[in-house]
Design a protein around this motif. Structure first.
Motif, mmCIF file in Angstrom:
data_model
loop_
_atom_site.group_PDB
_atom_site.id
_atom_site.type_symbol
_atom_site.label_atom_id
_atom_site.label_comp_id
_atom_site.label_asym_id
_atom_site.label_seq_id
_atom_site.Cartn_x
_atom_site.Cartn_y
_atom_site.Cartn_z
ATOM 1 N N LYS A 32 0.840 -1.200 0.000
ATOM 2 C CA LYS A 32 0.000 0.000 0.000
ATOM 3 C C LYS A 32 0.875 1.249 0.000
ATOM 4 C CE LYS A 32 -4.226 1.799 2.034
ATOM 5 N NZ LYS A 32 -5.368 1.495 2.930
ATOM 6 N N GLN A 66 2.061 1.823 -3.518
ATOM 7 C CA GLN A 66 0.961 2.329 -4.338
ATOM 8 C C GLN A 66 0.745 3.829 -4.103
ATOM 9 O OE1 GLN A 66 -2.801 0.348 -3.646
ATOM 10 N NE2 GLN A 66 -3.966 2.039 -4.542
ATOM 11 N N ARG A 102 3.408 5.775 -5.849
ATOM 12 C CA ARG A 102 3.170 5.851 -7.299
ATOM 13 C C ARG A 102 2.111 6.898 -7.605
ATOM 14 N NH1 ARG A 102 3.646 0.152 -6.895
ATOM 15 N NH2 ARG A 102 1.369 -0.099 -6.888
ATOM 16 N N GLU A 103 1.055 6.929 -6.802
ATOM 17 C CA GLU A 103 -0.010 7.913 -7.009
ATOM 18 C C GLU A 103 0.499 9.335 -6.812
ATOM 19 O OE1 GLU A 103 -3.122 6.823 -4.342
ATOM 20 O OE2 GLU A 103 -3.602 4.952 -5.390
#
Length: 557
Positions: free
Chosen positions: A385, A388, A391-392
């Motif tokens: 998580k 992620q 990356r966002e």
């Protein structure tokens, strides 16, 4: 080490000789009634107006009393005030004093006989705390809370002695934790005669009301107290307190030497186990190793202390690498990713033998009654998580995230662990080590974007922790080190200050803590635990989440 042992023996001999001189020949059991503890950190004053750290607080607690004190469940109850009333609107406090509390016998009084404590003594002590000439760090317990004059300073009528036995304190608005704040050493009563006689030297000529009397302070070597024969407290059977005849405080700075001295039976208890001794004494799960079982008692309770990593929200004073770090940390997704990347249970087991609880809820520690891991769910170890979220936020192999973490030498090993876990999600962190004072100054003045810190509660109410995120409390004047600002949070904080219903106030606290979790201005690494090692013959010394040292009911068998 031999010198320290000889000094300890020398002071014990001196102490027993003085006791014998006062009370006749000392029996062989006399040494059993001397409580000996060590103070490795610097002790600068025995004046309660300067009880800003644990060393000063522990030493002052044996000499003084306040209007109220904490019971074993950390609830305020009567002390010098035998009863108190709070007005329906929460703004007026009336205290009725006991008639039998006297200051210690001292030559500042006529005939050397301690006089009765009156309400005017508390008025004097509180105003002294606020007097700029005193330069006490404790004036904050009244500033902004009691009624004020046109200049915004505490008014002359904030503290009123109605008569010798009745004291009134007037607040400008309700402040629910106020009674708990009055249990702090800053609010202990002192006699004007002693302060006026000694001036700044009152620090080493203390005169209080407490269970022990000051006898000697050889700075850097030892402090000696004797039993107060006129102490006003009695136990449930009517026996006068304290049970002990004397207290001896030593100043062994090296923690390994301190533990060896404890093993030799020359100290009655030590608080905390430092890294050099943890693996020697404890298994990784926090239990005592076989070699030490039965040789002393290990006591553990949750502590009012949260160890955390802060993230500065105000770029105004950030420069260079700190400015770059600050820009990256203004993205909430980055802050959350850094939190999800830490394996807090692994950290606790590996570094501190599970002496602590993982910070998997909000900022409020597990030792407070409003704490609820269920109602305030926090961050657990979820590296996928974390990746992620990065990356966002636009970070990855082609655009790695680089940060600078400020810390002190004592925490460098911990930071290297954080560095490793963050590297596993692709974040490169440089560790910047500073001296303690310089580190604190960087944080207080907003020049550190990413930093390690801890918050030790001043009083047992979650408000003391949540004040760190209230926007009017920006550092350096206040405790909001991260300059976090959230309008909803501020509104809830202002409601909670006024809410007299306990459960409703706890609900407001949890709403605020959930905002802290969501916005993530800090990473709560762990909630600390009080650890004490006590000799088997010591009775009545119980730890509590404030890690207070209260010796008036302690016995030595």
């Amino acid at each position: 080490m031999l010198l320290i042992s000889r000094l300890a023996s020398c002071y014990t001999f001196l102490l027993l000789a003085v006791l014998a001189g006062c009370q006749g020949p000392a029996p062989a059991t006399e040494a059993r009634r001397v409580f000996r503890y060590n103070q490795p950190e610097s002790l600068s004053s025995l004046d309660p107006a300067f009880a800003r750290n644990q060393a000063n607080t522990w030493a002052s607690t044996q000499l003084y009393n306040g209007l109220v004190e904490l019971d074993d469940s950390l609830k305020p109850g009567p002390s010098v005030a035998r009863r108190y009333e709070i007005s329906a609107d929460g703004r007026h406090y009336t205290f009725t004093l006991r008639p039998d509390v006297r200051f210690h016998d001292a030559d500042v009084f006529p005939g050397g006989k301690g006089r009765r404590v009156t309400a005017q003594d508390f008025v004097y002590s509180f105003k002294r705390l606020l007097d700029g000439a005193t330069a006490s760090p404790g004036g904050w317990i009244f500033r902004g809370k009691v009624i004020e004059n046109a200049q915004g300073e505490p008014a002359d009528t904030a503290f009123v002695a109605v008569n010798d036995s009745t004291l009134r304190i007037h607040l400008k608005e309700p402040f629910i934790p106020f009674l708990g704040m009055l249990t702090m050493p800053y609010a202990y009563v002192v006699p004007h005669e002693a302060v006026q006689r000694y001036g700044k030297d009152f620090r080493e000529h203390p005169v209080g009301t407490g269970p022990f009397l000051f006898k000697e302070w050889d700075e850097g070597n030892a402090i000696i107290y004797h039993r107060n024969p006129n102490y006003w407290k009695h136990d449930a059977q009517g026996k006068q307190l304290p049970y002990l005849d004397a207290v001896q405080i030593s100043f062994i700075q090296d923690r390994k030497t301190e533990f060896l001295t404890f093993q030799q039976g020359k100290l009655d208890f030590i608080s905390g186990i430092r890294s050099g001794s943890r693996d020697l004494i404890l298994y990784p799960d926090g239990t005592v190793r076989e070699d030490f079982k039965g040789k002393f008692r290990l006591q553990k309770v949750p502590y009012l202390n949260t160890e955390y990593i802060g993230m500065q929200h105000d770029p105004a004073n950030l420069r260079g690498d700190n400015a770059e770090t600050g820009r990256a940390l203004r993205d909430k997704r980055v802050r959350q990713a850094l939190n999800y990347a830490l394996n807090k249970p692994e950290f606790l087991a590996y570094f501190i033998n599970n002496i602590g609880l993982p910070g998997n809820s909000g900022f409020v520690p597990a030792s407070l009654p409003s704490f609820s891991a269920k109602l305030v769910p926090g961050y657990t170890y979820q590296p996928d998580k974390a990746r992620q979220l990065l990356r966002e936020a636009g970070y990855g192999p082609n655009k790695p995230l680089r940060l600078r973490l400020s810390t002190v030498a004592e925490s460098k090993e911990y930071c290297e662990y954080y560095q490793k876990k963050w590297a596993e999600i692709g974040v490169q962190v440089e560790i910047d080590v500073n001296q303690g004072a310089a580190h604190g100054e960087l944080i207080d003045n907003g020049r550190a974007a990413f930093f390690t810190r801890s918050w030790l509660g001043d009083y047992p109410d979650a408000e003391n922790y949540l004040a760190l995120f209230y926007s009017p409390n920006f550092a350096p004047a206040g405790p909001n080190k991260t300059h976090f600002k959230n309008a909803t949070y501020d509104r809830l904080y202002e409601l909670a200050k006024l809410e007299q219903n306990l459960e409703k106030r706890y609900d407001l606290y949890r709403q605020m803590d959930r905002i802290v979790v969501e916005e993530c201005p800090v990473i709560a690494v762990y909630y600390d635990v009080v650890v004490r090692l006590t000799q088997n013959n010591v009775q009545g010394l119980t730890p509590n989440p404030m890690n207070q040292l209260v010796l008036e009911r302690v016995r030595k068998d």
